[in-house]
Every structure is written in structure tokens, then in C-alpha cells.
Scaffold this active site. Sequence first.
Site, PDB file in Angstrom:
ATOM      1  N   THR A  77       0.850  -1.151   0.360  1.00  0.00           N
ATOM      2  CA  THR A  77      -0.168   0.205   0.389  1.00  0.00           C
ATOM      3  C   THR A  77       0.820   1.526  -0.132  1.00  0.00           C
ATOM      4  OG1 THR A  77      -0.682   0.408   2.328  1.00  0.00           O
ATOM      5  CG2 THR A  77      -1.872  -1.295   1.480  1.00  0.00           C
ATOM      6  N   CYS A  78      -0.277   2.335  -0.513  1.00  0.00           N
ATOM      7  CA  CYS A  78       1.166   3.617  -0.576  1.00  0.00           C
ATOM      8  C   CYS A  78       0.593   4.622   0.857  1.00  0.00           C
ATOM      9  CB  CYS A  78       0.289   4.301  -1.867  1.00  0.00           C
ATOM     10  SG  CYS A  78       0.093   3.781  -2.806  1.00  0.00           S
ATOM     11  N   ASP A  79       0.604   3.713   2.002  1.00  0.00           N
ATOM     12  CA  ASP A  79       0.389   4.357   2.982  1.00  0.00           C
ATOM     13  C   ASP A  79       1.591   3.778   4.480  1.00  0.00           C
ATOM     14  OD1 ASP A  79      -0.538   4.619   6.279  1.00  0.00           O
ATOM     15  OD2 ASP A  79      -2.664   4.518   5.119  1.00  0.00           O
TER      16      ASP A  79
END
Length: 640
Positions: A505-507
Site C-alpha cells: 500500500t501507499c501508506d
Amino acid sequence: MVSQELITNNWTAADGAALYGLKQWGEPYFSVNACGHIVVQPNGSVQHSLDLVELVQGIQDRNLSLPLLIHFDDILEHRLNQLNNSFRKAIKKYDYAGCYQGVFPVKCNQQRHLLEHLVESGRSWNFGLEVGSKAELLIALSLLDNPKALLICNGYKDQRYIETAILARRLGRQPVIVIEQADELYRIVAASRILGASPLIGIRAKLSTRSTGRWGSSVGEMAKFGLAIPEIKTAVEKLREANLLNSLCLLHFHIGSQISDIAVLKDALQEAGQIYVQLVQLGAPMGYLDVGGGLGIDYDGSRTATAASTNYSLQNYANDVVATVKECCLSHSIKLPTIITESGRAIASHCSVLIFNVLGVGSVPAGIPAIADKEPLTVCNLRHTLANINCGNLQEMWNDALKFKEDALSAFRLGYLDLADRAKAEQLTWACAEHIAHLATHIGAADLPDDIRGLQSTLANTYYANLSVFRSAPDTWAIGQLFPILPIHRLNERPTQLGSFADLTCDSDGKLARFIDKGHVKSLLELHKYKEGEPYWIGLFLGGAYQEVMGNLHNLFGTTNSVHIRLGKDGNYKVDHVVKGNTNAEVLKAMEHDPELLLERLRIASEVAISQGKLIVADAQKLMNHLETSLSQITYHLQG
Ligand SMILES: *Cc1c(COP(=O)(O)O)cnc(C)c1O
């Protein structure tokens, strides 16, 4: 070369197992074989064991890609039998003139195959289910066809929920409606009048017992559920007035999940035992004492009263429950109740293993760049620093390196240093760091300055994991839950790296960076050098409770492929059920997008581009093919 060989030969699979504490948290289901592979003993006995690596290969051969959730149905069954056998032993040991009848809380894992298997394996124990919502009630009413098994109804209950439970008694089901909120009583009275039939009724007590741990607020005056003592008293009077006191058969309490310290449970049992006695003395028939869930799992194998562990075994738990209840009731000459537990975590955790692959490794660029003829002063200074590091000057040299790196950055900002030289300066700084960290390993941690001790984690590797923690291990993110995480192969090879995992994820929260460490937590895990083109498979263990259902669609990563494995008679395994992971089309639909419409819009856009001469038909076709294929594939990184 020779020393590398020595290092490798010096390390056995047993060393690997010891490093990751496999025996402590894994017995009797997980161990290691001589090739350094994790082995699964699905029914807890070494006679039948599966090489987990071969199993994953076999599943991949069936065209099911990683990440993969493997459910071992035999482990589930074994855990269920362990729980029941522990209570049977405790009942014998304390000569308890009553019985034990557990239920499984559906909220822990609502997966159909798991529940079906659980109901089937629990039949001989008259094992039941516990539900907390109407949807869960529907599942339980439909699956639980054993007339002797109990169906405990918790959670908020409206009139329809209550009427459904009352009517289901005529189907031969045994639902017990547990009053959790004072006003539920009025709905029960109303529903009983309307239907001319009464339900089995329970009361959930709000205990005052001291609270500890993450779920400590499940008890005490401010708890979300349950009746306080004055409310219990009122409820009994109201039931008597409505002629329903004869249906009051159960007292329930739940002091929160993952009870780490058995002393907390004992206090709660004593308090609840007294309430039970009082209810009998007030004229309720009673018969069941439901001690709720909370039976803990020793995630880190330390056997301590810390959050990721428990200071008791399954047998200790059963013994304490049985002995305390007996003591309480006998001193008041009251008939011993049937004991109910609602253990979820303790039954479901061991049966699933999540396997994910590593896609690559990121580390600091610490190579030593080749020397050029004329190098700027800062670069020369850094080379000089690197050459002069020794065990006696680690702190001094690190301070110098940082200063020269800072100089390089200032020079770059002012335009005196070009990109190539700034790159050299950074590489050399990291090379210094590596050299210092390496020498530091020869010095006791206590004798190291903080800066130097912290270098190791600064230099640690990031292993890129084909996984979304939000989907597959949400509790690691939400509540800092620890699970055993380790490679499932290469355990006979010394892990020379330290690292943590970053997910897809881009988290920046999408990471696994807390690992079990014998009662403590460590932020870096010993891992093997990643070899490009070779699989490196990591297992997350003991995640069978709560993770599947709490996982979410962050970044639109969906469920992973999952399989249910059963042991065959010959000791081979059988893939009983395959549940394919969500496709991209499915996760899009979950957010109310129409995949066909999305495609159509892009088709029109590409026709426009073709007519403007910006795109050739063949490329447009390729684009549409990629989009269409992706829609039918799972959401994770696919090989090739
Ligand atoms: C969540 C819950 C359980 C299950 O707890 P575990 O810790 O998984 O055993 C049992 N009973 C009630 C009322 C619950 O809310």
C-alpha cells in the site's frame, strides 16, 4: 570466501528454529526439518507432517499465487478437542458434579468452511456458537443443527432479533438471549407476550473486577455491555412480574480478549460466582455459567503476563475455572452449573498461516565508489574517515562522517558540488556507517554510545512484501498486535541481515516492524540475504482469529487466495476448498464502480486518441487487453 562458508556451515535448522522461538509458540503444530523448511503437524503429532514449503509449491502449481492464506482444518479440530479435553480433565480432577459445554464466538472468524467444519467437529462435544448480530444469528441458526448445542445470543438486540430467537426454539435450536442492556428486557417481555412463548434468558453482568490489558475496559462500571448489580436486581424483579423468571437460566460475563494474567480471571470468576449464587437464591432456575471469551494465546512463547503472551496454559485455565466455580457454589450448597466458555482466539488462531513473498529489498547505498583523479575535499575527507575507523574511535569517526556529509549537502545547495560527487559523499557516509556498525558488534551494547547503537536500525533493510497489512494482518496496524513472523525456508542458513517489511500500500503505516522477542518487542527481524530471482517466502502465524474479517480494502487490495487443507488417511494432504482472492473487478464493485463502464470510457478515449493520430490501433488494443486482464486477476503483485 572461506569465512563465509564457515559461517554458513556453522548454522543448523535447529539454530534457525531457536532464533525465531519456533518451539515456544509453535508446538505442537509447527517445527523445522533438516532442510530448514517449516513443517506443519496438522493434528499435533509428528506422525503426520507436511513440509510447508512443498505445500506452498503444490498450491502454486494449482495456479493460486501468493499471498496465500492456508487454513489447516485439522489444527482447528485439534484445538477444539484440546479445549474440551482440558475441561474434561479439570472436571475429573476436581470431581465437579456438572459439565462443560463451550460455544465458538462467530465474530472471531465467520468464514463459512471454518464454521461448518467447527460445527461438525464439535458435534460430539455438543459445542455451540455465540453470535453478536442478526447476520451472525442467521448463520448460527442455519448451521447449528445439533439440538443439544447452545446458541448464545449477545450484542444489541431489537424486537426482530428477539422474536427470531424465540421462534427458532420451535426448530429445535437452543438460543439463549443474553440481556446486555437494561431495555432489552422490555423487548423480551413484549416479544414473549406477542408470541405466547418464552425464550431461554441470560443476563450479562458488568463486573467490577480490576481491568488490565488492551481489552481491560470490557469490565468495570463503564463497560459497554452488561448490567450493573442494581440493574440485575431490577431485571430479576421485572422478569418475576412478567412471569418469565423461570426462563432465566444463564449468567454471562466477558472480561475482554487475550487475558494475559490468570489472576484477573480468577477475581472475575469469584465475583461472577457470587452473583450466580444470588440469582439462584432469588428464585431463578439458572443452570449455566458462561465465563465468556478471553482465553489467551502465547504469541511470543514467553509464557509471561505480557500483552503477546499468557502466564497460564489451556489446562491451567480449565482447572481454575472449574475449581473456582465449584468452590463458590458448594459453599452455598448450590447445584453446580454447566460451564460455558466463549473462547474464540484460543480455538481459531493456530489454524491459519499467511504466506507472502518478498518482491525485493531496499537498503542504503553503501558501496565504495571508485576513486577519480580530482575529488572535492568533502569526498576526500570521507574516504579518509572510512580508512581510519577502528574499535576505539567509533563515535568520533561517525561524528566526522556526519559533518562531512553535511558539508557536501551545503556545497551541493550552493552549486559547488555536482550530482555525481554528492552521490559519492552519500555512499561513503553509508559505508562509514556500515563499517562502524560492524565493528560495534564486537563491543557490548552497554558500552556503546546511543548514536552507534541506533546505527544498526538506520542501516536495516526494507523487505518489500507482496501483501497489504490492512487486508491480511489489520491488528498489527490497529492495535500493535504481535504475531510470529519468519521465513518458512532457509532456516538452516544463518540470517545475516536485519530488516522489516513494507507492504504494497501507499501508506507509511503499511509495514510489519514489530516482532516477537521472548516477552519483548524488537523492531528488526533477522532475515536472509534476498537473492534476485529466488523466492523468499515469509509466514505470519497464529493469525486465524479476527484478521480475516477486520481486514479492509485500503488501496483496493482485496482478499488473498485461500485454501483449506485436510490431512488424508495416508498422511498426504488434500486441498479441500479453494477460495479465490478478490479480483480487481470485485474490489471496484465494492466501491460501486462499474468495471464495464470504466472500460468503455477508456475505449472511447482510445478511439479519440486513434483518430487524432496519437495512438496506433495495436497499442490501443494492448492497453485494453491489459485493463481487461487486470480486472479478472487478483489485486496483488503477480509474477511475470
Ligand atoms: C469477542 C467476544 C468473545 C471472544 O473473545 P476471545 O478473546 O476471542 O476468546 C467472547 N464473548 C464475547 C461476548 C465477546 O464479545
